[in-house]
Design a protein around this motif. Structure first.
Motif, PDB file in Angstrom:
ATOM      1  N   SER A 462       0.817  -1.230   0.000  1.00 42.70           N
ATOM      2  CA  SER A 462       0.000   0.000   0.000  1.00 42.70           C
ATOM      3  C   SER A 462       0.841   1.266   0.000  1.00 42.70           C
ATOM      4  N   LYS A 546      -4.612  -3.457  -2.011  1.00 46.67           N
ATOM      5  CA  LYS A 546      -3.942  -2.334  -1.349  1.00 46.67           C
ATOM      6  C   LYS A 546      -4.902  -1.689  -0.359  1.00 46.67           C
ATOM      7  N   PRO A 548      -5.004   2.077   0.591  1.00 43.36           N
ATOM      8  CA  PRO A 548      -4.388   3.409   0.391  1.00 43.36           C
ATOM      9  C   PRO A 548      -4.311   4.247   1.665  1.00 43.36           C
ATOM     10  N   SER A 551      -0.960   4.681   3.510  1.00 45.01           N
ATOM     11  CA  SER A 551       0.203   5.399   2.965  1.00 45.01           C
ATOM     12  C   SER A 551       0.182   6.883   3.347  1.00 45.01           C
TER      13      SER A 551
END
Ligand code: HDD
Length: 713
Positions: A462, A546, A548, A551
């Motif tokens: 991610s 992933k 997100p 991040s």
């Protein structure tokens, strides 16, 4: 949830309570601890001016005696911390989930005391160690104190409290030579980690930028465990708590962290203190992830496993209120050092889950305060006192500060009318959630805890490319510090279970090969041997490609408030350039710092004097978020003569920060190591302030990373 609009209670009962214990010597006579006024605290009592000091000198004895006993044992972990007072206010009631006053009464401003800390380092170590950060909040609620004792990462190293002493013994300085201080980059830590693979998730988070925050004000907080919220009807929901910082989640690079630790080991502590002192109050929103009990087993992971997070993409975080820290402690020892957090301090409407890590913590904190604060009466220390009345039959012991009245210290009784009396649940008496348990007594690890690789792999997948590069560099640094090849090899094999490219890059940096296999069982400590092959990307265990929200590339970049901008100037700098840029930055609440070849004052081209905030001899580029250089030939000539200004610029470029210059300021760029990159999108030559401000708000221009390899600083 909609932001609260109506005004809140201004009464801060905690501040008023603390005021009762505050002592201020301003305009007061110096006295002994017995209240005796002193007329000489400079000389001991002697037999003649040059004679021996007399034992009867009770003033000397009291003063030295007190001094000898001023230090108490530091916290066994989280020894180094910084704290602040503030308040929590609710946006909208969540009474359908919890009956806690703090979660239903939007008119309240609940006083809080928050302490942020590193984990491994001693009390006097550095703020910028690569480490998890403690994020502990004491809520002084009207129903009693609630302590949410979390970290800045959403998961923890271990699943069962039984492993905590081993984990900490492995990361603390090695017992034979007390090396290294405040660092996980050593053999014992990775020996333990590579044999206890449940740790890999938190461990890779520590290799990420999360472990070197730009500011305590720019990091998230997490309760980590699954707790329970209980509503008035006694219905429970599982909950995970989140703190979302108003300023977004930002970090420094490892090169900055290394240099900051040398330039200012109190970087975070000072940053928090200065922000509050200047009225730029740090703020977080409290978020909750709510899971109905009937959904407990719908996930690929166990909610009771503290090494697992619930991706926000699976269960959204609902923002329910905000915490604002608006007052620095009056006294570090009295408040920050003596504060005692207890995960077992809860209020009606909040309850525990059977998370074995949480369960162990419920014992440890109360226990550790005894050796740290010296008495089981530590809750009577002002900072630890609830704002609600305390009446019970717990008595005596060292440093008992209260004078209980009456003839009884037992319940039931008739001689005190049955008081202090019990409270019904309706009257606010705490009732534990009546969870049904149908099981055998057993010492084991749940099979549902055995996936040790899916979530570290999800986390890594991610990340943005620049974050992944930082992880690879961090692993290379950390494992490069290990002296035993078998430990390095185990770690390389385990990293390969998370991501092949990552493992190959680290192996290359170590000058090693990734072993085909490693000695099994991996988890000698817990017996299970998580069959890692199941957890390769794409295999059945992967539930998200992933996430997100994990991040930092997806955090907030909407402000430059409190960012520190270095203005490099010498006598003769262009006042017009200077004034325009300073006004534009300060309008956005950034902090301008004047850096000159010397301390004292510096004179602009309009012959006006300006106070220098730091001479170049006493400061470093890593303490600032961006650099501005106004024009003025005389000023630029003087700056060019000091190589440290060029170094300052080269480092600012290397750390992907924004740089702006006006007029002759460009000549300094021409002397730098990055003249070929002047077109870089975060370098502004006679540009407008708003572009410079937008670049600063982006925190770093990571696109520049590939250009920084050859910058010689
Ligand atoms: Fe802990 C302090 C956070 C696991 C035992 N812990 C401490 C502090 C924080 C945390 C923020 C400092 C509080 C302060 O500022 O005074 N600890 C955590 C988190 C954990 C965790 C988020 C996992 C989810 N801790 C943990 C376990 C144990 C402890 C499993 C023991 C079984 N922690 C302690 C302690 C400390 C402590 C030894 C040392 C100082 C103190 O309690 O007051 O009791």
């Amino acid at each position: 949830m909609a932001k609260k609009t109506k005004s809140s209670n201004s009464s801060d009962e905690k501040s008023k309570q603390l005021e009762n214990f505050s002592v201020d010597g301003k305009d007061k006579a110096l006295t002994t601890r017995q209240g005796l006024k002193v007329n000489d605290t400079n000389n001991s009592l002697k037999a003649g001016a040059r004679g021996a000091t007399l034992l009867e000198d009770f003033l000397l004895r009291e003063k030295i005696h007190n001094f000898d006993h001023e230090r108490i044992p530091e916290r066994i972990v989280h020894a180094r911390g910084s704290a602040a007072h503030g308040y929590f206010e609710l946006y909208e009631s969540i009474e359908k989930y919890s009956k806690a006053g703090i979660f239903t009464d939007t008119s309240r401003k609940t006083p809080v005391f928050a302490r942020f800390s590193t984990v491994a380092g001693s009390k006097g170590s550095t703020d910028l160690a690569r480490d998890v950060r403690g994020f502990a909040v004491k809520f002084y609620t009207q129903e009693g104190t609630w302590d949410l004792v979390g970290n800045n990462m959403p998961i923890f190293f271990i699943q069962d409290a039984m492993k905590f002493p081993d984990l900490i013994h492995s990361v603390k300085p090695e017992p034979n030579n007390e090396i290294p201080q405040a660092a996980s980059a050593h053999d014992t830590f990775y020996d333990f980690i590579s044999l206890t693979t449940e740790t890999l998730h938190n461990q890779i988070w520590v290799m990420s930028d999360r472990a070197i925050p730009r500011s305590l004000r720019m990091m998230e907080g997490f309760g980590i465990h699954t707790f329970r919220l209980i509503n008035k009807e006694g219905k429970a929901h599982f909950v995970k708590f989140h703190w979302k910082p108003k300023l977004g989640v930002h970090s420094v690079t490892w090169d900055e962290a290394v240099k900051i630790s040398g330039a200012d080991s109190d970087f975070h502590r000072r940053d928090l203190w200065d922000a509050i002192d200047s009225g730029q109050f740090p703020e977080w929103e409290l978020g909750v992830q709510i899971v109905p009990e009937e959904d407990e087993h719908k996930f690929e992971f166990d909610l009771l496993d503290a090494t697992k997070l619930i991706p926000e993409e699976m269960v959204p975080v609902q923002l329910i209120g905000r915490m604002v820290l608006n007052r620095n402690p009056e006294n570090f020892f009295a408040e920050t050092e003596q504060v005692a957090f207890l995960p077992g301090s809860i209020v009606p409407g909040i309850d525990f889950s059977n998370d074995p890590l949480l369960q162990g913590r419920l014992f440890s904190y109360r226990d550790t305060q005894l050796s740290r604060l010296g008495s089981h009466n530590f809750h009577q220390i002002p900072i630890n006192r609830p704002i609600t009345p305390v009446h019970n039959n717990q008595r005596d012991g060292h440093m008992q500060m209260e004078i209980p009245k009456g003839q009884t210290a037992y319940f039931p009784n008739t001689l005190s009318g049955g008081c202090p009396y019990l409270s019904s649940v309706e009257e606010g008496g705490f009732e534990s959630y009546q969870e049904r348990i149908d099981a055998n007594k057993i010492r084991t690890r749940s099979e549902s805890f055995s996936d040790h690789f899916s979530q570290p792999a999800l986390f890594y997948r991610s990340l943005a490319d620049w974050e992944k590069k930082h992880v690879a560099d961090a692993y290379s640094f950390e494992l490069g510090k290990c002296n035993h090849a078998h430990i390095q090899e185990r770690m390389l094999w385990l990293i390969a279970q998370i991501d092949d490219d990552l493992a190959n890059e680290v192996a290359e940096n170590l000058g090693m090969k990734i072993p085909e296999d490693i000695e099994r069982p991996i988890n000698q400590a817990i017996g299970a041997d998580a069959n890692v092959a199941d957890h390769q990307p794409g295999k059945k265990k992967i539930y998200l490609d992933k996430a997100p929200t994990l991040s930092q590339a997806n955090t907030k970049f909407d402000t430059i408030a409190t960012r520190k901008i270095a203005f490099l100037v010498a006598d003769g700098f262009h006042m017009k350039d200077f004034d325009q840029m300073k006004a534009a930055l300060e309008k956005e609440n950034a902090v301008v710092k004047i850096i000159a070849p010397h301390g004292g004052m510096v004179t602009c081209d309009s012959e006006m004097e300006h106070k220098v905030d730091a001479s170049i001899m006493t400061t470093e580029s890593v303490l600032y978020d961006a650099v501005y250089i106004p024009g003025g030939k005389k000023s630029i000539d003087a700056l060019m003569k000091k190589s440290k200004f060029i170094k300052f610029l080269n480092e600012t470029f290397k750390h992907c920060k924004a740089i702006a210059v006006d007029n002759e300021g460009e000549q300094l760029l021409d002397k730098s190591a990055f003249t070929e990159y002047k077109e870089d999108k975060a370098i502004f030559i006679n540009g407008n302030a708003s572009d410079f401000i937008s670049a600063i708000a982006k925190h770093r221009n990571w696109d520049r990373m590939d250009k920084t390899e050859n910058i010689p600083v």
